[in-house]
Each structure stands twice: as structure tokens, then as C-alpha cells.
Design an enzyme around this catalytic site. Structure first.
Site, PDB file in Angstrom:
ATOM      1  N   LYS A  30      31.564  -5.734 -36.847  1.00  0.00           N
ATOM      2  CA  LYS A  30      30.654  -6.678 -37.492  1.00  0.00           C
ATOM      3  C   LYS A  30      31.336  -8.035 -37.641  1.00  0.00           C
ATOM      4  CE  LYS A  30      29.637  -6.900 -42.039  1.00  0.00           C
ATOM      5  NZ  LYS A  30      29.527  -8.332 -42.361  1.00  0.00           N
ATOM      6  N   ASP A  59      26.461 -10.639 -37.878  1.00  0.00           N
ATOM      7  CA  ASP A  59      25.875 -10.571 -39.228  1.00  0.00           C
ATOM      8  C   ASP A  59      25.771 -11.976 -39.822  1.00  0.00           C
ATOM      9  OD1 ASP A  59      25.140  -9.751 -41.803  1.00  0.00           O
ATOM     10  OD2 ASP A  59      27.188  -9.245 -42.379  1.00  0.00           O
ATOM     11  N   LYS A  61      22.715 -13.220 -40.988  1.00  0.00           N
ATOM     12  CA  LYS A  61      21.641 -13.188 -42.009  1.00  0.00           C
ATOM     13  C   LYS A  61      20.842 -14.481 -42.003  1.00  0.00           C
ATOM     14  CE  LYS A  61      24.429 -10.422 -45.249  1.00  0.00           C
ATOM     15  NZ  LYS A  61      25.791 -10.598 -44.702  1.00  0.00           N
ATOM     16  N   ASP A  64      15.282 -19.253 -42.250  1.00  0.00           N
ATOM     17  CA  ASP A  64      14.854 -20.648 -42.070  1.00  0.00           C
ATOM     18  C   ASP A  64      13.359 -20.634 -41.758  1.00  0.00           C
ATOM     19  OD1 ASP A  64      14.843 -23.488 -41.322  1.00  0.00           O
ATOM     20  OD2 ASP A  64      16.999 -23.280 -41.023  1.00  0.00           O
ATOM     21  N   THR A 118      23.887  -6.101 -51.315  1.00  0.00           N
ATOM     22  CA  THR A 118      24.465  -5.015 -52.134  1.00  0.00           C
ATOM     23  C   THR A 118      25.328  -5.552 -53.281  1.00  0.00           C
ATOM     24  OG1 THR A 118      26.099  -4.852 -50.378  1.00  0.00           O
ATOM     25  CG2 THR A 118      24.421  -3.159 -50.455  1.00  0.00           C
ATOM     26  N   ARG A 208      36.851  -3.900 -46.524  1.00  0.00           N
ATOM     27  CA  ARG A 208      38.148  -3.885 -47.204  1.00  0.00           C
ATOM     28  C   ARG A 208      38.855  -2.535 -47.227  1.00  0.00           C
ATOM     29  NH1 ARG A 208      35.566  -7.805 -51.685  1.00  0.00           N
ATOM     30  NH2 ARG A 208      33.761  -6.687 -50.852  1.00  0.00           N
TER      31      ARG A 208
END
Ligand code: C5P
Length: 227
Positions: A30, A59, A61, A64, A118, A208
Site C-alpha cells: 500500500k 491509497d 483517498k 473532489d 479507522t 506499524r
């Protein structure tokens, strides 16, 4: 279920070093805002040169006006990525326009809609949308499904419910996964691998817990064994 590794490291060389360690693994990668804004298309090319079979999820996102989103979607298709995402809150008209544009290509990438990030807890989400995360995530997912998207980005806790209200084949990609109960960091709605399996998540995103580990390859192998 597929593992998607978040490449959120502070430099291109650190991201590429991580990918080198994972080069024999069947993972999706990603590329998020930080890495793409800094390193752009050359990062994608170098990732593919390490292993051409890596699947890339861009990714960004995007959110617009419909025409700008469709133009941006077309640019993402041209980059050769395997999956990208847009915000469901951009609306049905924008989502449909993106899909109309994407579907003019042979072998179009998977397109997902972001429902609720999230990192939101219920109170901060309700302050913006005046409804619960669970309800709004399902509503956004229904809009995305009706607009011809392939799935959504959602918390693991909404995955089953979203499939029940759309289709079992409607994909869910769930960030905030702490496979074996690691620290949640800034994520509010985290879940472990077992919960992700019960919730029938199609893609889990893990950042992470992998790249902050002393042994990223070991963590990836352990996740894949337990999927
Ligand atoms: O490090 P961690 O596993 O928390 O990384 C999660 C990744 O998933 C980050 O790149 C974050 O931007 C992304 N993400 C998220 N929540 C969403 C959508 C994407 O955490 N709803």
C-alpha cells in the site's frame, strides 16, 4: 484474505529496503499519501523492479468534484496500479463518473470507497455526520455498491454487516489491524487477525506492527501462516 503492507516509512530508501525483505512474499503493498507525494511514479516503478508480481494499492483517498475525480482516476489507471480508492462521501455522481471512466480500460484496477476512517471514535464521527459510524459506513457502502465500485475501506467491525447489506462478493479492506494484539498507536478501532477472519475481511492492512518490528519478514510470515 490478503495481507496489504502499508509503506508509510519516512524515506523512499527505507520503503524499498522493507520491500526487499518481503520480496518473496505474496503480499499487496500500500502506497499512501506520504510516500506518493514524496516519491511519485518512480517509487511504483522501483517496487515493480524488485518483484513484478507485487500488487500495488495506491491509497490516495481522492475526494473532489466528479470530473476532477474521474480525471485523477484515469491517471491512476495509467500508472498501472492494481487497486486505488476514493472517498464515498464524494457522492454517487462522483463514484459513478469514476467507474464509467475506469471501465473504459481493459483490465481496470479494483476501486474501493473509503467509508469511515479507522482513526475516528464514535463521538468525533458523530460530530461531523450526526449518525453512528456503523450506520453511516453501511450507507456509504450501499452507495458505493450501487455506483459499481468493487468494495470499501472500512473498520473490521463493519465488514460483515456491509457484506450483508451489499453482496458477499463486495470487497472489504480493513486497516487498523493489530494481528497479534500489538499497540493500537493512533488507531481507535483496532482488531486482531482472528476478528478480521470472523468478519470476512478480504484485505487486511498492516503498517506499524510490521515496519516497526525488528523482524518485518518474520511478522509477515507469521501473519500469512495465520490467515
Ligand atoms: O500503521 P497502521 O497499521 O496503523 O497503518 C494503517 C494504514 O492504513 C495507514 O497507512 C493509514 O493511512 C491507512 N488507513 C487507515 N484507515 C483508513 C484508511 C487507511 O488507517 N480508514
Amino acid at each position: 484474505m490478503k495481507l496489504c503492507v502499508a509503506l508509510d516509512l519516512p524515506s523512499k530508501s527505507e520503503n524499498l529496503a522493507l520491500i526487499q525483505k518481503l520480496k518473496s512474499e505474496d503480499v499487496w503493498l500500500k502506497v499512501g499519501l506520504r510516500s506518493f507525494i514524496r516519491d511519485g511514479e518512480s517509487l511504483l516503478r522501483e517496487m515493480k523492479s524488485i518483484n513484478p508480481n507485487f500488487k500495488i494499492f495506491l491509497d490516495l483517498k481522492i475526494h473532489d468534484i466528479p470530473n476532477t475525480m474521474a480525471d485523477a482516476a484515469e491517471s491512476m489507471v495509467s500508472l498501472g496500479v492494481d487497486m486505488f480508492n476514493i472517498h464515498a462521501s464524494s457522492g454517487i455522481k462522483a463514484m459513478r463518473m469514476v467507474m464509467d471512466r475506469v471501465n473504459t480500460y481493459a483490465n481496470p484496477p479494483i476501486v474501493l470507497a473509503v467509508t469511515a476512517l479507522t482513526s475516528f471514535d464514535n463521538a468525533s464521527f458523530e460530530a461531523i455526520y450526526h449518525t453512528s459510524i456503523a450506520q453511516k459506513a453501511v450507507d456509504f457502502a450501499k452507495d458505493a455498491h450501487a455506483s459499481g465500485l468493487h468494495g470499501v475501506v472500512c473498520s473490521v467491525y463493519e465488514s460483515l454487516d456491509i457484506k450483508a447489506h451489499t453482496a458477499s462478493s463486495f470487497l472489504t479492506l480493513t486497516p487498523g489491524i493489530r494481528p497479534f494484539g500489538e499497540s493500537s498507536n493512533d488507531q481507535e478501532r483496532v482488531a486482531d487477525l482472528e476478528t478480521a477472519k470472523l468478519q470476512k475481511s478480504d484485505f487486511i492492512v498492516v503498517g506499524r506492527p510490521i515496519y516497526h518490528s525488528a523482524d518485518p519478514l518474520g511478522v509477515v510470515k507469521k501473519i500469512i501462516e495465520n490467515i
